[in-house]
Design a protein around this motif. Sequence first.
Motif, PDB file in Angstrom:
ATOM      1  N   TRP A 182     -25.291  91.076 -64.818  1.00 22.12           N
ATOM      2  CA  TRP A 182     -26.267  90.162 -64.218  1.00 22.12           C
ATOM      3  C   TRP A 182     -27.555  90.876 -63.827  1.00 22.12           C
ATOM      4  O   TRP A 182     -28.627  90.268 -63.817  1.00 22.12           O
ATOM      5  CB  TRP A 182     -25.666  89.484 -62.983  1.00 22.12           C
ATOM      6  N   ARG A 183     -27.459  92.161 -63.523  1.00 23.41           N
ATOM      7  CA  ARG A 183     -28.670  92.900 -63.172  1.00 23.41           C
ATOM      8  C   ARG A 183     -29.653  92.935 -64.340  1.00 23.41           C
ATOM      9  O   ARG A 183     -30.865  92.887 -64.151  1.00 23.41           O
ATOM     10  CB  ARG A 183     -28.325  94.349 -62.802  1.00 23.41           C
ATOM     11  N   ILE A 184     -29.111  93.041 -65.538  1.00 25.16           N
ATOM     12  CA  ILE A 184     -29.934  93.245 -66.721  1.00 25.16           C
ATOM     13  C   ILE A 184     -30.399  91.928 -67.318  1.00 25.16           C
ATOM     14  O   ILE A 184     -31.566  91.764 -67.679  1.00 25.16           O
ATOM     15  CB  ILE A 184     -29.158  94.054 -67.783  1.00 25.16           C
ATOM     16  N   ASN A 185     -29.499  90.957 -67.459  1.00 28.01           N
ATOM     17  CA  ASN A 185     -29.845  89.761 -68.234  1.00 28.01           C
ATOM     18  C   ASN A 185     -30.185  88.531 -67.395  1.00 28.01           C
ATOM     19  O   ASN A 185     -30.240  87.428 -67.911  1.00 28.01           O
ATOM     20  CB  ASN A 185     -28.739  89.445 -69.254  1.00 28.01           C
ATOM     21  N   ARG A 186     -30.427  88.746 -66.097  1.00 27.51           N
ATOM     22  CA  ARG A 186     -30.997  87.691 -65.264  1.00 27.51           C
ATOM     23  C   ARG A 186     -32.263  88.211 -64.588  1.00 27.51           C
ATOM     24  O   ARG A 186     -32.355  89.396 -64.260  1.00 27.51           O
ATOM     25  CB  ARG A 186     -30.019  87.212 -64.195  1.00 27.51           C
ATOM     26  N   PHE A 187     -33.220  87.342 -64.393  1.00 26.54           N
ATOM     27  CA  PHE A 187     -34.479  87.739 -63.766  1.00 26.54           C
ATOM     28  C   PHE A 187     -34.311  87.894 -62.255  1.00 26.54           C
ATOM     29  O   PHE A 187     -33.705  87.050 -61.605  1.00 26.54           O
ATOM     30  CB  PHE A 187     -35.562  86.683 -64.029  1.00 26.54           C
ATOM     31  N   CYS A 226     -32.840  85.096 -51.224  1.00 30.02           N
ATOM     32  CA  CYS A 226     -33.587  84.464 -52.316  1.00 30.02           C
ATOM     33  C   CYS A 226     -33.180  85.044 -53.659  1.00 30.02           C
ATOM     34  O   CYS A 226     -33.046  84.315 -54.654  1.00 30.02           O
ATOM     35  CB  CYS A 226     -35.085  84.648 -52.104  1.00 30.02           C
ATOM     36  N   SER A 227     -32.978  86.341 -53.678  1.00 33.74           N
ATOM     37  CA  SER A 227     -32.549  87.006 -54.914  1.00 33.74           C
ATOM     38  C   SER A 227     -31.195  86.484 -55.378  1.00 33.74           C
ATOM     39  O   SER A 227     -31.009  86.125 -56.543  1.00 33.74           O
ATOM     40  CB  SER A 227     -32.478  88.518 -54.686  1.00 33.74           C
ATOM     41  N   LEU A 239     -28.670  80.387 -59.608  1.00 39.22           N
ATOM     42  CA  LEU A 239     -29.261  79.256 -60.329  1.00 39.22           C
ATOM     43  C   LEU A 239     -29.386  79.551 -61.818  1.00 39.22           C
ATOM     44  O   LEU A 239     -29.156  78.665 -62.657  1.00 39.22           O
ATOM     45  CB  LEU A 239     -30.634  78.926 -59.737  1.00 39.22           C
ATOM     46  N   GLN A 240     -29.724  80.790 -62.160  1.00 41.52           N
ATOM     47  CA  GLN A 240     -29.833  81.152 -63.573  1.00 41.52           C
ATOM     48  C   GLN A 240     -28.477  81.055 -64.267  1.00 41.52           C
ATOM     49  O   GLN A 240     -28.386  80.631 -65.426  1.00 41.52           O
ATOM     50  CB  GLN A 240     -30.410  82.567 -63.705  1.00 41.52           C
ATOM     51  N   PHE A 241     -27.429  81.471 -63.560  1.00 50.13           N
ATOM     52  CA  PHE A 241     -26.081  81.306 -64.118  1.00 50.13           C
ATOM     53  C   PHE A 241     -25.761  79.827 -64.313  1.00 50.13           C
ATOM     54  O   PHE A 241     -25.203  79.425 -65.340  1.00 50.13           O
ATOM     55  CB  PHE A 241     -25.044  81.945 -63.189  1.00 50.13           C
TER      56      PHE A 241
END
Length: 285
Positions: free
Chosen positions: A132-137, A154-155, A161-163
Amino acid sequence: MKVAYLIQCHKNSRQIELLINSLILTKDDYVVIHIDAKSPRIAEELKEIYQLASNIHIVEDPVSVFWSGISQLQATLKMLRALYHNDINFDYCCLLSGEDVVLDVDKFKQYLCYADNKSFLDYRSDRASYCWRINRFNLFRNNRFSQTFLARACSALAIKLQFMVGLKRKNFRDEEIFLGSQWFTLSRVHADIIYEKVDDAVIKDFTYTSCSDEHFFQMLFSQWIKKEEIETFNLRYIDFPHGHSSPRYLSLNDLLLVRERPACFIARKVTSDVLSQYISFCEKR
């Protein structure tokens, strides 16, 4: 053995001076210092101390470094590039924090003499936990609020939300994700490859990445360097208490125990007082 030490720091010029003195620099050694741009007073103090030192270079255009942000990586790359821009001849480059101590410089160099140009880099592939560190903003890491509760909340919410909506970056495939400690000792052969190949496009792929400094060199090494040329122990002792994201400060007794461990030459992290005590201990031996 020519060693270039890259020191990344942000406070306590006296401790940096003690650290550099403890390195027992020869005419073949070199030091590059990156001082957080948020610490101009420390920069001025160190520039004053080392203004006549031919083998100590202070980065002139430092970045403001924020915990777990891309700025951590940018600071390291600035120091690495400084070696090449100043045409420094080195066999190994060693990344240190301002709160590190090299426990035995002579043994450290002797060990590197027989390392057959291998690099020492903490390196593993726990993709299930860290992809998740790499492929999520992550838009909340590279700023001065990154360690606050609000920024962390917030992070975490943004990642969740991206997931939920299935948003995934296309910068790297899952099988390309590796991680480890940011602290390394790289051979000249491998430092040359990193210097020659890393460009703005490579760095862009790691922008908005959580803790990019714990993935960048590991992932590039996995692509560009043969596995047999990498030692996955980075020659360091760092103690993270359970559940903590930062290592604990080590005592003098800790350092005396660590120095007896095989192939463990650097300890992190120490206070200025403990470093001073350790230097006094070594001088009395």
